[in-house]
Design a protein around this motif. Structure first.
Motif, PDB file in Angstrom:
ATOM      1  N   ASP A 134     -10.409  12.539   5.096  1.00 14.23           N
ATOM      2  CA  ASP A 134      -9.716  11.886   6.386  1.00 14.23           C
ATOM      3  C   ASP A 134      -9.967  10.371   6.083  1.00 14.23           C
ATOM      4  O   ASP A 134     -10.464   9.842   6.948  1.00 14.23           O
ATOM      5  CB  ASP A 134      -9.009  12.408   7.419  1.00 14.23           C
ATOM      6  CG  ASP A 134      -8.362  12.174   8.431  1.00 14.23           C
ATOM      7  OD1 ASP A 134      -7.764  11.077   8.597  1.00 14.23           O
ATOM      8  OD2 ASP A 134      -8.966  12.625   9.615  1.00 14.23           O
ATOM      9  N   TRP A 135      -8.925   9.373   6.043  1.00 19.34           N
ATOM     10  CA  TRP A 135      -9.299   8.199   6.178  1.00 19.34           C
ATOM     11  C   TRP A 135      -9.612   7.393   7.929  1.00 19.34           C
ATOM     12  O   TRP A 135     -10.444   5.959   7.407  1.00 19.34           O
ATOM     13  CB  TRP A 135      -8.225   7.553   5.193  1.00 19.34           C
ATOM     14  CG  TRP A 135      -6.843   7.451   5.881  1.00 19.34           C
ATOM     15  CD1 TRP A 135      -6.235   8.154   6.050  1.00 19.34           C
ATOM     16  CD2 TRP A 135      -6.464   6.403   7.059  1.00 19.34           C
ATOM     17  NE1 TRP A 135      -5.189   7.882   6.505  1.00 19.34           N
ATOM     18  CE2 TRP A 135      -5.511   6.936   7.383  1.00 19.34           C
ATOM     19  CE3 TRP A 135      -7.529   5.219   7.532  1.00 19.34           C
ATOM     20  CZ2 TRP A 135      -4.832   6.095   8.731  1.00 19.34           C
ATOM     21  CZ3 TRP A 135      -6.328   5.062   9.515  1.00 19.34           C
ATOM     22  CH2 TRP A 135      -5.710   4.722   8.972  1.00 19.34           C
TER      23      TRP A 135
ATOM     24  N   GLY B 155      -6.953  -4.941  -1.918  1.00 19.58           N
ATOM     25  CA  GLY B 155      -7.353  -4.465  -2.471  1.00 19.58           C
ATOM     26  C   GLY B 155      -8.393  -3.419  -2.325  1.00 19.58           C
ATOM     27  O   GLY B 155      -8.775  -2.090  -2.704  1.00 19.58           O
ATOM     28  N   ARG B 156      -9.914  -3.621  -1.610  1.00 19.44           N
ATOM     29  CA  ARG B 156     -10.491  -3.589  -0.620  1.00 19.44           C
ATOM     30  C   ARG B 156      -9.714  -1.687   0.225  1.00 19.44           C
ATOM     31  O   ARG B 156     -10.328  -0.866  -0.005  1.00 19.44           O
ATOM     32  CB  ARG B 156     -11.534  -4.271   0.016  1.00 19.44           C
ATOM     33  CG  ARG B 156     -11.913  -5.021  -0.432  1.00 19.44           C
ATOM     34  CD  ARG B 156     -13.306  -5.987  -0.079  1.00 19.44           C
ATOM     35  NE  ARG B 156     -14.304  -7.340  -0.848  1.00 19.44           N
ATOM     36  CZ  ARG B 156     -14.515  -7.960  -0.284  1.00 19.44           C
ATOM     37  NH1 ARG B 156     -14.162  -8.113   1.007  1.00 19.44           N
ATOM     38  NH2 ARG B 156     -15.239  -8.186  -1.243  1.00 19.44           N
ATOM     39  N   ILE B 157      -9.026  -2.096   0.790  1.00 26.37           N
ATOM     40  CA  ILE B 157      -7.840  -1.010   1.714  1.00 26.37           C
ATOM     41  C   ILE B 157      -7.720   0.320   0.571  1.00 26.37           C
ATOM     42  O   ILE B 157      -7.921   1.161   0.960  1.00 26.37           O
ATOM     43  CB  ILE B 157      -7.115  -1.526   2.253  1.00 26.37           C
ATOM     44  CG1 ILE B 157      -7.393  -2.755   2.728  1.00 26.37           C
ATOM     45  CG2 ILE B 157      -5.979  -0.431   2.489  1.00 26.37           C
ATOM     46  CD1 ILE B 157      -6.113  -2.850   4.434  1.00 26.37           C
ATOM     47  N   ALA B 158      -7.423  -0.318  -0.525  1.00 23.13           N
ATOM     48  CA  ALA B 158      -6.798   0.561  -1.829  1.00 23.13           C
ATOM     49  C   ALA B 158      -7.921   1.134  -2.299  1.00 23.13           C
ATOM     50  O   ALA B 158      -7.881   2.899  -2.549  1.00 23.13           O
ATOM     51  CB  ALA B 158      -6.146  -0.320  -2.754  1.00 23.13           C
ATOM     52  N   LEU B 159      -8.466   0.499  -2.315  1.00 21.24           N
ATOM     53  CA  LEU B 159     -10.370   1.676  -3.110  1.00 21.24           C
ATOM     54  C   LEU B 159     -10.854   2.493  -2.256  1.00 21.24           C
ATOM     55  O   LEU B 159     -11.025   3.672  -1.927  1.00 21.24           O
ATOM     56  CB  LEU B 159     -11.442   0.665  -3.242  1.00 21.24           C
ATOM     57  CG  LEU B 159     -10.899  -0.103  -4.718  1.00 21.24           C
ATOM     58  CD1 LEU B 159     -12.335  -1.562  -4.387  1.00 21.24           C
ATOM     59  CD2 LEU B 159     -11.699   0.673  -5.880  1.00 21.24           C
ATOM     60  N   TYR B 160     -10.371   2.329  -0.735  1.00 21.18           N
ATOM     61  CA  TYR B 160     -11.204   3.328   0.559  1.00 21.18           C
ATOM     62  C   TYR B 160      -9.956   3.895   0.157  1.00 21.18           C
ATOM     63  O   TYR B 160     -11.160   5.667   0.302  1.00 21.18           O
ATOM     64  CB  TYR B 160     -11.782   2.362   2.124  1.00 21.18           C
ATOM     65  CG  TYR B 160     -11.634   2.921   2.094  1.00 21.18           C
ATOM     66  CD1 TYR B 160     -12.563   3.853   2.758  1.00 21.18           C
ATOM     67  CD2 TYR B 160     -10.373   3.420   3.364  1.00 21.18           C
ATOM     68  CE1 TYR B 160     -13.144   4.754   4.082  1.00 21.18           C
ATOM     69  CE2 TYR B 160     -10.874   4.484   4.847  1.00 21.18           C
ATOM     70  CZ  TYR B 160     -11.666   5.014   4.581  1.00 21.18           C
ATOM     71  OH  TYR B 160     -12.412   5.642   5.638  1.00 21.18           O
ATOM     72  N   LEU B 161      -9.404   4.073   0.329  1.00 20.83           N
ATOM     73  CA  LEU B 161      -8.010   5.316   0.937  1.00 20.83           C
ATOM     74  C   LEU B 161      -7.852   6.037  -0.710  1.00 20.83           C
ATOM     75  O   LEU B 161      -7.792   7.212  -0.645  1.00 20.83           O
ATOM     76  CB  LEU B 161      -6.913   4.236   0.969  1.00 20.83           C
ATOM     77  CG  LEU B 161      -6.451   3.579   1.807  1.00 20.83           C
ATOM     78  CD1 LEU B 161      -5.279   3.335   2.132  1.00 20.83           C
ATOM     79  CD2 LEU B 161      -6.242   4.740   3.231  1.00 20.83           C
ATOM     80  N   SER B 162      -8.254   5.402  -2.388  1.00 23.33           N
ATOM     81  CA  SER B 162      -8.299   6.208  -3.264  1.00 23.33           C
ATOM     82  C   SER B 162      -9.636   6.942  -2.248  1.00 23.33           C
ATOM     83  O   SER B 162      -9.062   8.190  -3.754  1.00 23.33           O
ATOM     84  CB  SER B 162      -8.378   5.293  -4.417  1.00 23.33           C
ATOM     85  OG  SER B 162      -7.268   4.352  -4.573  1.00 23.33           O
ATOM     86  N   TYR B 163     -11.241   6.431  -2.602  1.00 24.52           N
ATOM     87  CA  TYR B 163     -11.509   6.824  -2.830  1.00 24.52           C
ATOM     88  C   TYR B 163     -11.663   8.271  -1.776  1.00 24.52           C
ATOM     89  O   TYR B 163     -12.475   9.613  -1.410  1.00 24.52           O
ATOM     90  CB  TYR B 163     -13.365   6.283  -2.002  1.00 24.52           C
ATOM     91  CG  TYR B 163     -14.261   6.929  -2.278  1.00 24.52           C
ATOM     92  CD1 TYR B 163     -15.462   6.997  -2.900  1.00 24.52           C
ATOM     93  CD2 TYR B 163     -14.787   8.105  -0.650  1.00 24.52           C
ATOM     94  CE1 TYR B 163     -16.348   8.191  -3.040  1.00 24.52           C
ATOM     95  CE2 TYR B 163     -15.917   8.381  -0.430  1.00 24.52           C
ATOM     96  CZ  TYR B 163     -16.422   8.222  -2.050  1.00 24.52           C
ATOM     97  OH  TYR B 163     -18.024   8.720  -1.720  1.00 24.52           O
TER      98      TYR B 163
ATOM     99  N   MET C  74       1.071  -1.274   0.438  1.00 23.82           N
ATOM    100  CA  MET C  74       0.147  -0.143  -0.208  1.00 23.82           C
ATOM    101  C   MET C  74       0.568   1.154  -0.190  1.00 23.82           C
ATOM    102  O   MET C  74       1.479   1.426   0.785  1.00 23.82           O
ATOM    103  CB  MET C  74      -0.929   0.473   1.404  1.00 23.82           C
ATOM    104  CG  MET C  74      -1.856  -1.107   1.275  1.00 23.82           C
ATOM    105  SD  MET C  74      -3.664  -0.307   0.229  1.00 23.82           S
ATOM    106  CE  MET C  74      -3.833  -2.495  -0.143  1.00 23.82           C
ATOM    107  N   VAL C  75       0.293   1.823  -0.569  1.00 24.29           N
ATOM    108  CA  VAL C  75       1.459   3.276  -0.962  1.00 24.29           C
ATOM    109  C   VAL C  75       0.065   4.688  -0.617  1.00 24.29           C
ATOM    110  O   VAL C  75      -1.138   4.267  -1.005  1.00 24.29           O
ATOM    111  CB  VAL C  75       2.022   3.480  -2.038  1.00 24.29           C
ATOM    112  CG1 VAL C  75       3.209   2.919  -2.512  1.00 24.29           C
ATOM    113  CG2 VAL C  75       0.937   3.384  -3.499  1.00 24.29           C
TER     114      VAL C  75
ATOM    115  N   MET D 298     -19.788   6.718   0.197  1.00 23.05           N
ATOM    116  CA  MET D 298     -19.448   5.709  -0.326  1.00 23.05           C
ATOM    117  C   MET D 298     -19.556   4.190  -0.766  1.00 23.05           C
ATOM    118  O   MET D 298     -19.842   4.468  -2.139  1.00 23.05           O
ATOM    119  CB  MET D 298     -17.917   5.988   0.172  1.00 23.05           C
ATOM    120  CG  MET D 298     -16.685   4.501  -0.610  1.00 23.05           C
ATOM    121  SD  MET D 298     -15.239   3.936  -0.121  1.00 23.05           S
ATOM    122  CE  MET D 298     -16.096   2.930   0.885  1.00 23.05           C
ATOM    123  N   THR D 299     -20.680   3.633   0.290  1.00 20.76           N
ATOM    124  CA  THR D 299     -21.250   2.926   0.040  1.00 20.76           C
ATOM    125  C   THR D 299     -22.109   2.691  -1.625  1.00 20.76           C
ATOM    126  O   THR D 299     -22.154   1.693  -2.147  1.00 20.76           O
ATOM    127  CB  THR D 299     -22.171   2.393   0.903  1.00 20.76           C
ATOM    128  OG1 THR D 299     -20.837   1.572   1.850  1.00 20.76           O
ATOM    129  CG2 THR D 299     -22.563   0.780   0.618  1.00 20.76           C
TER     130      THR D 299
END
Length: 67
Positions: free
Chosen positions: A49-50, A34-42, A1-2, A61-62
């Motif tokens: 603020d994530w 993958g789900r974390i990446a989608l959340y952070l990108s959103y 994750m970046v 978001m949902t």
């Protein structure tokens, strides 16, 4: 994750490392990553603020992802 600066997202990496240390299956870690990446990108694209989204922000978001 970046993160947005292409550095490691410390908390996301720690969470995934915790899954690995707990002996979770590779596919579990892969799915969560993958789900974390989608959340952070959103969060990044919407200026959120994530670490402290409101319930309304999570619902938005949902709903957006269900379309």
């Amino acid at each position: 994750m970046v993160d947005e600066d292409l550095g490691l997202h410390v908390e996301a990496c720690a969470y995934l490392a915790g899954l690995r240390a707990a002996g979770r299956a590779f596919n579990t870690e892969k799915t969560y990553a993958g789900r974390i990446a989608l959340y952070l990108s959103y969060c990044l694209s919407h200026g959120l603020d994530w670490s402290s989204p409101s319930l309304a922000q999570l619902m938005a978001m949902t709903l957006r992802n269900e379309r």
